[in-house]
Design a protein around this motif. Structure first.
Motif, PDB file in Angstrom:
ATOM      1  N   PRO A  64       0.813  -1.231   0.000  1.00 30.56           N
ATOM      2  CA  PRO A  64       0.000   0.000   0.000  1.00 30.56           C
ATOM      3  C   PRO A  64       0.840   1.272   0.000  1.00 30.56           C
ATOM      4  CG  PRO A  64      -0.109  -1.113   2.136  1.00 30.56           C
ATOM      5  CD  PRO A  64       0.551  -2.058   1.192  1.00 30.56           C
ATOM      6  N   LEU A  65       1.980   1.272   0.696  1.00 32.41           N
ATOM      7  CA  LEU A  65       2.825   2.463   0.748  1.00 32.41           C
ATOM      8  C   LEU A  65       3.439   2.758  -0.612  1.00 32.41           C
ATOM      9  CD1 LEU A  65       4.324   4.705   2.297  1.00 32.41           C
ATOM     10  CD2 LEU A  65       6.109   3.031   2.796  1.00 32.41           C
ATOM     11  N   LEU A  66       4.040   1.735  -1.219  1.00 28.67           N
ATOM     12  CA  LEU A  66       4.742   1.954  -2.481  1.00 28.67           C
ATOM     13  C   LEU A  66       3.765   2.305  -3.599  1.00 28.67           C
ATOM     14  CD1 LEU A  66       7.687   1.917  -3.277  1.00 28.67           C
ATOM     15  CD2 LEU A  66       7.419  -0.442  -4.023  1.00 28.67           C
ATOM     16  N   PHE A  67       2.638   1.592  -3.670  1.00 25.54           N
ATOM     17  CA  PHE A  67       1.663   1.874  -4.718  1.00 25.54           C
ATOM     18  C   PHE A  67       1.111   3.291  -4.586  1.00 25.54           C
ATOM     19  CE2 PHE A  67      -2.760   2.033  -6.160  1.00 25.54           C
ATOM     20  CZ  PHE A  67      -2.598   1.666  -7.492  1.00 25.54           C
ATOM     21  N   SER A  68       0.660   3.648  -3.388  1.00 25.35           N
ATOM     22  CA  SER A  68       0.054   4.971  -3.208  1.00 25.35           C
ATOM     23  C   SER A  68       1.077   6.083  -3.389  1.00 25.35           C
ATOM     24  CB  SER A  68      -0.605   5.072  -1.826  1.00 25.35           C
ATOM     25  OG  SER A  68       0.344   4.857  -0.787  1.00 25.35           O
ATOM     26  N   ILE A 148      15.357 -11.772 -21.882  1.00 23.00           N
ATOM     27  CA  ILE A 148      14.173 -11.093 -22.393  1.00 23.00           C
ATOM     28  C   ILE A 148      12.983 -11.324 -21.483  1.00 23.00           C
ATOM     29  CG2 ILE A 148      13.445 -13.035 -23.840  1.00 23.00           C
ATOM     30  CD1 ILE A 148      13.190  -9.245 -24.651  1.00 23.00           C
ATOM     31  N   ASP A 149      12.945 -12.460 -20.778  1.00 22.86           N
ATOM     32  CA  ASP A 149      11.853 -12.736 -19.844  1.00 22.86           C
ATOM     33  C   ASP A 149      11.836 -11.715 -18.712  1.00 22.86           C
ATOM     34  OD1 ASP A 149      11.000 -14.921 -21.293  1.00 22.86           O
ATOM     35  OD2 ASP A 149      12.244 -16.343 -20.172  1.00 22.86           O
ATOM     36  N   MET A 150      13.040 -11.254 -18.317  1.00 22.25           N
ATOM     37  CA  MET A 150      13.119 -10.256 -17.260  1.00 22.25           C
ATOM     38  C   MET A 150      12.471  -8.949 -17.707  1.00 22.25           C
ATOM     39  SD  MET A 150      16.509  -8.692 -15.398  1.00 22.25           S
ATOM     40  CE  MET A 150      16.958  -7.733 -16.850  1.00 22.25           C
ATOM     41  N   VAL A 151      12.715  -8.572 -18.977  1.00 23.04           N
ATOM     42  CA  VAL A 151      12.114  -7.348 -19.515  1.00 23.04           C
ATOM     43  C   VAL A 151      10.598  -7.489 -19.600  1.00 23.04           C
ATOM     44  CG1 VAL A 151      12.042  -5.777 -21.482  1.00 23.04           C
ATOM     45  CG2 VAL A 151      14.224  -6.813 -20.794  1.00 23.04           C
ATOM     46  N   LEU A 152      10.149  -8.643 -20.105  1.00 24.88           N
ATOM     47  CA  LEU A 152       8.713  -8.864 -20.244  1.00 24.88           C
ATOM     48  C   LEU A 152       8.007  -8.922 -18.893  1.00 24.88           C
ATOM     49  CD1 LEU A 152       8.693 -11.549 -23.110  1.00 24.88           C
ATOM     50  CD2 LEU A 152       8.141  -9.108 -23.292  1.00 24.88           C
ATOM     51  N   SER A 153       8.715  -9.407 -17.875  1.00 26.46           N
ATOM     52  CA  SER A 153       8.095  -9.559 -16.554  1.00 26.46           C
ATOM     53  C   SER A 153       7.793  -8.212 -15.903  1.00 26.46           C
ATOM     54  CB  SER A 153       9.011 -10.379 -15.637  1.00 26.46           C
ATOM     55  OG  SER A 153      10.190  -9.648 -15.314  1.00 26.46           O
ATOM     56  N   ILE A 154       8.371  -7.127 -16.440  1.00 29.23           N
ATOM     57  CA  ILE A 154       8.113  -5.807 -15.872  1.00 29.23           C
ATOM     58  C   ILE A 154       6.651  -5.415 -16.078  1.00 29.23           C
ATOM     59  CG2 ILE A 154       8.697  -3.346 -16.063  1.00 29.23           C
ATOM     60  CD1 ILE A 154      11.530  -4.157 -16.767  1.00 29.23           C
ATOM     61  N   VAL A 155       6.065  -5.897 -17.170  1.00 24.50           N
ATOM     62  CA  VAL A 155       4.651  -5.613 -17.441  1.00 24.50           C
ATOM     63  C   VAL A 155       3.826  -6.777 -16.910  1.00 24.50           C
ATOM     64  CG1 VAL A 155       2.932  -5.082 -19.198  1.00 24.50           C
ATOM     65  CG2 VAL A 155       5.299  -4.327 -19.502  1.00 24.50           C
ATOM     66  N   PRO A 156       3.060  -6.586 -15.837  1.00 25.50           N
ATOM     67  CA  PRO A 156       2.374  -7.715 -15.200  1.00 25.50           C
ATOM     68  C   PRO A 156       1.116  -8.135 -15.945  1.00 25.50           C
ATOM     69  CG  PRO A 156       1.839  -5.683 -14.051  1.00 25.50           C
ATOM     70  CD  PRO A 156       2.825  -5.318 -15.131  1.00 25.50           C
ATOM     71  N   MET A 173       5.355  -1.763  -9.461  1.00 24.88           N
ATOM     72  CA  MET A 173       5.751  -0.370  -9.602  1.00 24.88           C
ATOM     73  C   MET A 173       5.410   0.149 -11.005  1.00 24.88           C
ATOM     74  SD  MET A 173       9.401  -0.601  -7.576  1.00 24.88           S
ATOM     75  CE  MET A 173       9.705   1.140  -7.297  1.00 24.88           C
ATOM     76  N   PHE A 174       5.578  -0.694 -12.023  1.00 20.68           N
ATOM     77  CA  PHE A 174       5.215  -0.306 -13.386  1.00 20.68           C
ATOM     78  C   PHE A 174       3.722  -0.006 -13.459  1.00 20.68           C
ATOM     79  CE2 PHE A 174       3.593  -1.404 -17.586  1.00 20.68           C
ATOM     80  CZ  PHE A 174       4.406  -0.638 -18.415  1.00 20.68           C
ATOM     81  N   PHE A 175       2.918  -0.876 -12.846  1.00 22.53           N
ATOM     82  CA  PHE A 175       1.471  -0.651 -12.848  1.00 22.53           C
ATOM     83  C   PHE A 175       1.124   0.645 -12.125  1.00 22.53           C
ATOM     84  CE2 PHE A 175      -2.609  -1.094 -10.602  1.00 22.53           C
ATOM     85  CZ  PHE A 175      -3.459  -1.202 -11.694  1.00 22.53           C
ATOM     86  N   ALA A 176       1.802   0.911 -11.001  1.00 26.07           N
ATOM     87  CA  ALA A 176       1.532   2.139 -10.247  1.00 26.07           C
ATOM     88  C   ALA A 176       1.858   3.369 -11.086  1.00 26.07           C
ATOM     89  CB  ALA A 176       2.332   2.147  -8.944  1.00 26.07           C
ATOM     90  N   LEU A 358      12.691   4.149  -9.705  1.00 29.47           N
ATOM     91  CA  LEU A 358      11.266   4.264  -9.398  1.00 29.47           C
ATOM     92  C   LEU A 358      11.039   4.460  -7.908  1.00 29.47           C
ATOM     93  CD1 LEU A 358       9.798   1.504 -11.747  1.00 29.47           C
ATOM     94  CD2 LEU A 358       9.624   3.982 -12.014  1.00 29.47           C
ATOM     95  N   GLY A 359      11.882   3.802  -7.100  1.00 25.84           N
ATOM     96  CA  GLY A 359      11.774   3.977  -5.657  1.00 25.84           C
ATOM     97  C   GLY A 359      12.063   5.398  -5.235  1.00 25.84           C
ATOM     98  N   GLY A 360      12.970   6.063  -5.966  1.00 27.18           N
ATOM     99  CA  GLY A 360      13.244   7.466  -5.679  1.00 27.18           C
ATOM    100  C   GLY A 360      12.022   8.335  -5.898  1.00 27.18           C
ATOM    101  N   ILE A 361      11.201   7.969  -6.891  1.00 26.11           N
ATOM    102  CA  ILE A 361       9.961   8.708  -7.136  1.00 26.11           C
ATOM    103  C   ILE A 361       8.937   8.393  -6.055  1.00 26.11           C
ATOM    104  CG2 ILE A 361       8.021   8.994  -8.750  1.00 26.11           C
ATOM    105  CD1 ILE A 361       9.951   8.363 -11.024  1.00 26.11           C
ATOM    106  N   GLY A 362       8.925   7.132  -5.600  1.00 25.34           N
ATOM    107  CA  GLY A 362       7.880   6.700  -4.669  1.00 25.34           C
ATOM    108  C   GLY A 362       8.305   6.674  -3.216  1.00 25.34           C
ATOM    109  N   THR A 363       9.454   7.285  -2.880  1.00 21.88           N
ATOM    110  CA  THR A 363       9.902   7.321  -1.496  1.00 21.88           C
ATOM    111  C   THR A 363       9.469   8.626  -0.853  1.00 21.88           C
ATOM    112  OG1 THR A 363      11.836   5.949  -1.962  1.00 21.88           O
ATOM    113  CG2 THR A 363      11.896   7.252   0.052  1.00 21.88           C
ATOM    114  N   ALA A 364       8.839   8.536   0.301  1.00 26.90           N
ATOM    115  CA  ALA A 364       8.379   9.745   0.980  1.00 26.90           C
ATOM    116  C   ALA A 364       9.556  10.623   1.369  1.00 26.90           C
ATOM    117  CB  ALA A 364       7.580   9.369   2.232  1.00 26.90           C
TER     118      ALA A 364
END
Length: 439
Positions: A64-68, A148-156, A173-176, A358-364
């Motif tokens: 909930p913290l990271l998504f929001s 390539i599976d690692m790249v594809l796995s970014i999109v859930p 995080m990609f979905f968020a 992405l964590g830098g964007i989503g870190t309070a």
């Protein structure tokens, strides 16, 4: 705990827990040794369960913290369409500066290797105390995607499944991010209620994290006792090397990276760093980007940045442009991997880099806001999160240092964005001439 009739500040409490656990652990290491029966019983039934409880509480609040936080971080750029070029330049420069910071940190920690050289037998002994968590982490390594599976796995394909799996946190995080972009592109009146709801989730998550952090002094005592009892004085050497690498990376990015960026914006780096001293000192003192925002806005006016640029960039940057935090998270994860003898591939380190950006964007933008993200990334790449006990005792000092970089980065970002804007972009603020002298 009180100090002169007042409650002790949390950094002091954590420092006491860190020192007490370290000293007692060293005494045990020098006298009884980690193999003593009573020591094993104490770590198995007292310190290890207590530290595991703290980590479980952190992980409970991660989703909930990271998504929001990520959704709100993107949604706060809601003026992107209205500002057009300014908004998109802000987003692009944020990614570039954060990426450069994380890359520098990863290069230094791989070259200097502050966590390498620990006796693998001793590291394994510590992990045995956390056998169940360690088994889960080792199992997650085997299921990590490659190539390539690692790249594809970014999109859930299933965001609920991604939210329940630490190894798929990048997909969450990609979905968020996509969700936040969708909110930006949707009419405000249609998403206003949803935005307030997500903001409420963020505030609730932050409140609960604040309650959990109150347990940190006791958790850090348990962490450090276990670590010191096993590793002895070698722990101090590794910890000192880690702090040195983090501070070196932060300093290089600030004075070299930001210096180059400011020069590209047509200003004198020496004058720029002299002019932003007030904001840098405030950031170092408070360890909070949000608390430093009023000072940063005033400094931006003093150095002649257009109001429309500085207000947008600095307000968004206090949450979304956390270069120092992203760098710190990357260095910390690789350091702990070295400490516990976990060999991370280039692909895994690339994933660490992406999550840190992405964590830098989503870190309070509050003190210790990055600790949950560090624990999460560790679990994602197969490093036992128990290792965050190593950094909790020195975290406040490093938090002050990386917040200084964060705030300086916000002003650098505003300078870059303002450099190519026409004079009529301003709504009343002063402009700085091209040579960098304030008007």
């Amino acid at each position: 705990m009180t100090l002169t009739g007042r409650p002790w500040p949390m950094p002091l409490k954590m420092g006491v827990g860190f020192a007490a656990g370290l000293l007692l652990g060293l005494v045990v290491h020098l006298t009884a040794g980690a193999d003593a029966g009573w020591v094993q019983a104490f770590t198995r039934y007292v310190t290890t369960p207590a530290s595991s409880l703290f980590l479980n509480l952190i992980f409970m609040l991660i989703v909930p913290l990271l998504f929001s936080a990520l959704v709100m971080g993107i949604a706060e750029m809601g003026d992107i369409r209205a500002l057009g070029r300014i908004g998109w330049k802000t987003l692009a420069y944020t990614v570039v500066l954060s990426g450069a910071a994380v890359l520098l940190g990863l290069l230094l920690v791989n070259v200097l290797r502050p966590g390498a050289g620990v006796d693998p037998t001793l590291a394994a002994q510590l992990l045995v105390q956390n056998a169940e968590r360690s088994r889960d982490i080792v199992a997650s390594i085997e299921t990590q995607p490659r190539g390539i599976d690692m790249v594809l796995s970014i999109v859930p394909s299933n965001v609920i499944q991604a939210a329940s799996d630490n190894g798929s946190i990048l997909a969450l995080m990609f979905f968020a991010v996509m969700f936040g972009v969708g909110m930006v592109l949707t009419d405000d009146d249609k998403v206003a209620t949803l935005k307030r709801g997500i903001e409420g989730v963020f505030e609730i998550s932050m409140t609960l994290i604040g309650l959990v952090i109150r347990l940190a002094p006791y958790a850090v005592f348990c962490f450090m006792f276990n670590l010191a009892a096993i590793f002895g004085f070698e722990l101090l050497v590794r910890l000192g090397a880690y702090v040195g690498v983090v501070v070196l990376a932060l300093g290089l990015h600030m004075f070299v990276g930001y210096g180059i960026a400011v020069r590209l914006a047509g200003r004198s780096p020496l004058k720029f760093f002299r002019d932003i001293q007030e904001a840098a000192v405030m950031a170092f003192s408070t360890a909070s980007s949000n608390a430093t925002l009023p000072t940063a806005l005033r400094v931006a006016d003093q150095i002649g940045l257009p109001h429309k640029v500085s207000r947008f960039v600095l307000t968004v940057g206090a949450t979304a442009n956390q270069n120092g935090t992203a760098l710190f998270e990357g260095v910390t994860v690789i350091f702990l991997a070295q400490f516990f003898g976990v060999d991370l591939s280039l692909g895994q380190q690339f994933m660490v880099m992406l999550v840190c950006i992405l964590g830098g964007i989503g870190t309070a933008g509050v003190p210790s806001g990055s600790l949950p993200v560090v624990a999460l990334i560790c679990a994602m790449v197969g490093v036992d999160p128990i290792g965050i006990g190593l950094i909790l005792g020195v975290n406040h000092f490093l938090d002050m240092c990386r917040t200084t970089l964060n705030v300086s980065g916000d002003l650098t970002l505003a300078t870059l964005v303002a450099a190519g804007e026409p004079e009529d972009v301003d709504d009343g603020g002063a402009h700085a001439p091209a040579n960098g002298t304030a008007a």
